[in-house]
Design an enzyme around this catalytic site. Structure first.
Site, short mmCIF file in Angstrom:
data_model
loop_
_atom_site.label_atom_id
_atom_site.label_comp_id
_atom_site.label_asym_id
_atom_site.label_seq_id
_atom_site.Cartn_x
_atom_site.Cartn_y
_atom_site.Cartn_z
N HIS A 123 0.87 -1.18 0.00
CA HIS A 123 0.00 0.00 0.00
C HIS A 123 0.91 1.23 0.00
O HIS A 123 2.02 1.19 0.53
CB HIS A 123 -0.84 -0.05 1.28
CG HIS A 123 -1.89 1.01 1.39
ND1 HIS A 123 -1.61 2.27 1.85
CD2 HIS A 123 -3.21 0.98 1.13
CE1 HIS A 123 -2.73 2.98 1.86
NE2 HIS A 123 -3.72 2.23 1.44
N ASP A 200 3.13 -5.21 7.87
CA ASP A 200 1.90 -4.44 7.78
C ASP A 200 0.74 -5.43 7.85
O ASP A 200 0.47 -6.17 6.89
CB ASP A 200 1.88 -3.66 6.45
CG ASP A 200 0.59 -2.85 6.28
OD1 ASP A 200 -0.31 -2.97 7.14
OD2 ASP A 200 0.49 -2.11 5.29
N GLN A 203 -4.39 -5.78 6.64
CA GLN A 203 -5.41 -6.62 5.99
C GLN A 203 -5.35 -8.06 6.47
O GLN A 203 -5.94 -8.95 5.85
CB GLN A 203 -5.24 -6.58 4.46
CG GLN A 203 -5.40 -5.20 3.84
CD GLN A 203 -6.83 -4.65 3.90
OE1 GLN A 203 -7.78 -5.34 4.28
NE2 GLN A 203 -6.99 -3.40 3.52
N LYS A 226 -10.29 -1.17 10.45
CA LYS A 226 -10.48 -2.33 9.56
C LYS A 226 -10.77 -3.59 10.36
O LYS A 226 -10.94 -4.66 9.81
CB LYS A 226 -9.24 -2.54 8.69
CG LYS A 226 -8.96 -1.39 7.72
CD LYS A 226 -7.82 -1.76 6.80
CE LYS A 226 -7.15 -0.59 6.13
NZ LYS A 226 -7.94 0.07 5.10
N CYS A 364 -4.81 2.53 -3.71
CA CYS A 364 -3.57 3.04 -3.09
C CYS A 364 -2.44 2.03 -3.25
O CYS A 364 -1.63 1.83 -2.34
CB CYS A 364 -3.78 3.39 -1.62
SG CYS A 364 -5.05 4.61 -1.35
N1 C6P Z 1 -6.19 0.34 2.77
C1 C6P Z 1 -8.05 0.04 1.27
O1 C6P Z 1 -9.15 0.34 0.79
P1 C6P Z 1 -5.02 3.55 7.04
O2 C6P Z 1 -5.51 4.39 5.90
O3 C6P Z 1 -3.91 4.20 7.80
O4 C6P Z 1 -6.12 3.08 7.91
O5 C6P Z 1 -4.43 2.21 6.39
C2 C6P Z 1 -3.44 2.26 5.43
C3 C6P Z 1 -3.20 0.89 4.86
C4 C6P Z 1 -1.96 0.30 5.07
N2 C6P Z 1 -1.70 -0.94 4.62
C5 C6P Z 1 -2.62 -1.65 3.96
C6 C6P Z 1 -2.28 -3.03 3.50
C7 C6P Z 1 -3.89 -1.10 3.71
O6 C6P Z 1 -4.79 -1.83 3.05
C8 C6P Z 1 -4.18 0.21 4.15
C9 C6P Z 1 -5.50 0.85 3.87
C10 C6P Z 1 -7.53 0.79 2.46
O7 C6P Z 1 -7.38 -0.89 0.82
C11 C6P Z 1 -7.67 2.26 2.28
S1 C6P Z 1 -6.68 2.89 0.96
#
Ligand code: C6P
Length: 406
Positions: A123, A200, A203, A226, A364
């Site tokens: 991401h 990370d 997910q 999430k 993203c």
């Molecule tokens: N992905 C998606 O729709 P934040 O925005 O800080 O809560 O998370 C960032 C982030 C970091 N790593 C991974 C693997 C992610 O999937 C995400 C956020 C969302 O896929 C929003 S772009």
């Protein structure tokens, strides 16, 4: 125990929503999950009965709020099986947590010519903070390639690890492809060369579960929103030794031991990394969300969601012109796809009119789109409240859309 889907769905008030007079079908949980009533109630309760700043006051409310906040930290500790609760740092999200690591680890350990390893499927949150660090420190970002299925090229990964590598930062599950990376191999190979690894888990923590001690990762981040918790919450876990060595990133109240104009000393973990008034109600809400997930059981959630993922994949494949982007050996909760050469945005807009929420675009994760030479995908992402009936609705709607464009 298996998932009692009626009981689960009853806990999410938003699932009653009508969209254009149609019942909401929500397949965008990778962007953010909905919140069960108990999380909403918990936040409400905090503001009604506990509201006060934490770690500061001698008064009753401040003590109560501090206890609840620290109890939430203990819940996270238990959930990811950290050894100590002070290894759990609350942040505003995964993005903030990665920026914390990139800045704090980076300031402490990265020098000119050092190398940082990420993968093609990261991401943007796990790319850009490292790029900024590399610019600042004149360090070099190395990228693990992925193959057309969306699997990491492990041989290439091995060849990237060298004496110059100072950290590996890799996602556990890809938000755009659904690939579950062989994270244990990623970590073990790096550790053979004494290189720390940041995972990370944005997910994965809500779908697969995490045991940081078993994984032996050095740092791990995820977002609260999430995993059925509130927005503006997140976690950065780290090994104690490493966190102790890392210089603080943000300065302010709470993160200090003593401040003077001659010398300022810093607080102990985790407060060293929690400058300023945190999202108190949010963290307590996240603790409640973790209780929700723990009571269902991560293994039960994983089994249920895997069944849905398999069902959805098979059904989607029956649609004329379907191309699934990301066919990795092991996947979780996400299906990215295209139909013929119809622009994903057009399909997404039509699905929306039918009450079905999916995400469209690059998610993203633009380097992935470059690899596949596509502008983006449609992404259906699954959570524990989804059903096979909803998948049938998605497939029927997509079949209709495909015919319209034919
Ligand atoms: N992905 C998606 O729709 P934040 O925005 O800080 O809560 O998370 C960032 C982030 C970091 N790593 C991974 C693997 C992610 O999937 C995400 C956020 C969302 O896929 C929003 S772009």
């Amino acid at each position: 125990m298996s998932i009692n889907i009626e009981e689960v769905r009853k806990q999410f008030p938003i699932l009653e929503t009508q969209v254009y007079n149609k019942p909401l079908v929500y397949f965008d949980s990778a962007a953010t999950t909905h919140k069960p009533q108990r999380v909403i109630d918990k936040i409400d309760e905090v503001y009604k009965t506990l509201n006060s700043n934490i770690h500061r006051g001698v008064h009753y409310l401040s003590n109560q709020a501090t206890l609840a906040y620290e109890e939430a930290r203990n819940k996270v500790q238990g959930f990811i099986n950290a050894e100590h609760s002070h290894q759990v740092i609350f942040t505003s999200g995964a993005t903030a947590a990665i920026n914390l690591v990139a800045n704090s680890f980076g300031e402490t350990f990265i020098n000119e010519g050092d190398e940082i390893v990420v993968s093609t499927m990261e991401h943007h949150s796990n790319i850009v903070p490292w790029q900024l660090l590399c610019q600042r420190k004149k360090a070099v970002l190395k990228v693990i390639p992925i193959n057309q299925d969306g699997d990491l090229e492990m041989e290439a990964y091995k060849s990237l690890l060298s004496d110059k590598t100072k950290i590996v930062a890799v996602t556990h599950v890809s938000n755009a492809l659904g690939t579950v990376n062989p994270i244990q191999d990623v970590i073990d190979l790096a550790h053979e060369k004494n290189i720390p690894v940041m995972v990370d888990a944005s997910q994965s923590v809500q779908h697969i579960g995490i045991d940081v001690q078993k994984m032996d990762c050095d740092l791990l981040v995820f977002s609260g929103h999430k995993i059925y918790g509130p927005t503006g919450t997140g976690v950065c876990y780290g090994k104690e030794d490493l966190l102790n060595q890392m210089v603080p990133w943000q300065g302010g109240g709470e993160m200090i031991h003593k401040v003077s104009f001659t010398e300022t000393t810093y607080n102990e973990l985790p407060f060293k990394f929690e400058a300023g008034t945190p999202n108190i109600a949010g963290a307590i809400g996240l603790g409640e969300a973790i209780d929700f997930v723990s009571e269902l059981g991560v293994d039960n959630i994983a089994a249920y969601e895997d069944e849905l993922l398999q069902y959805a994949t098979n059904k989607l494949m029956s649609i004329e012109g379907m191309r699934i982007i990301g066919t990795a050996k092991k996947k979780s909760s996400v299906i990215s796809f295209l139909i013929n050469d119809i622009h994903p945005f057009d399909i997404g807009t039509l699905l929306d009119r039918m009450g079905i929420a999916v995400r469209t675009g690059h998610h993203c994760a633009q380097p992935i789109m470059d690899l596949y030479e596509i502008p983006g995908t449609l992404r259906a992402s699954i959570a524990v409240y989804n059903t096979k009936e909803e998948i049938d609705q998605l497939v029927a709607a997509l079949t209709k859309v495909a015919v319209m464009f034919a």
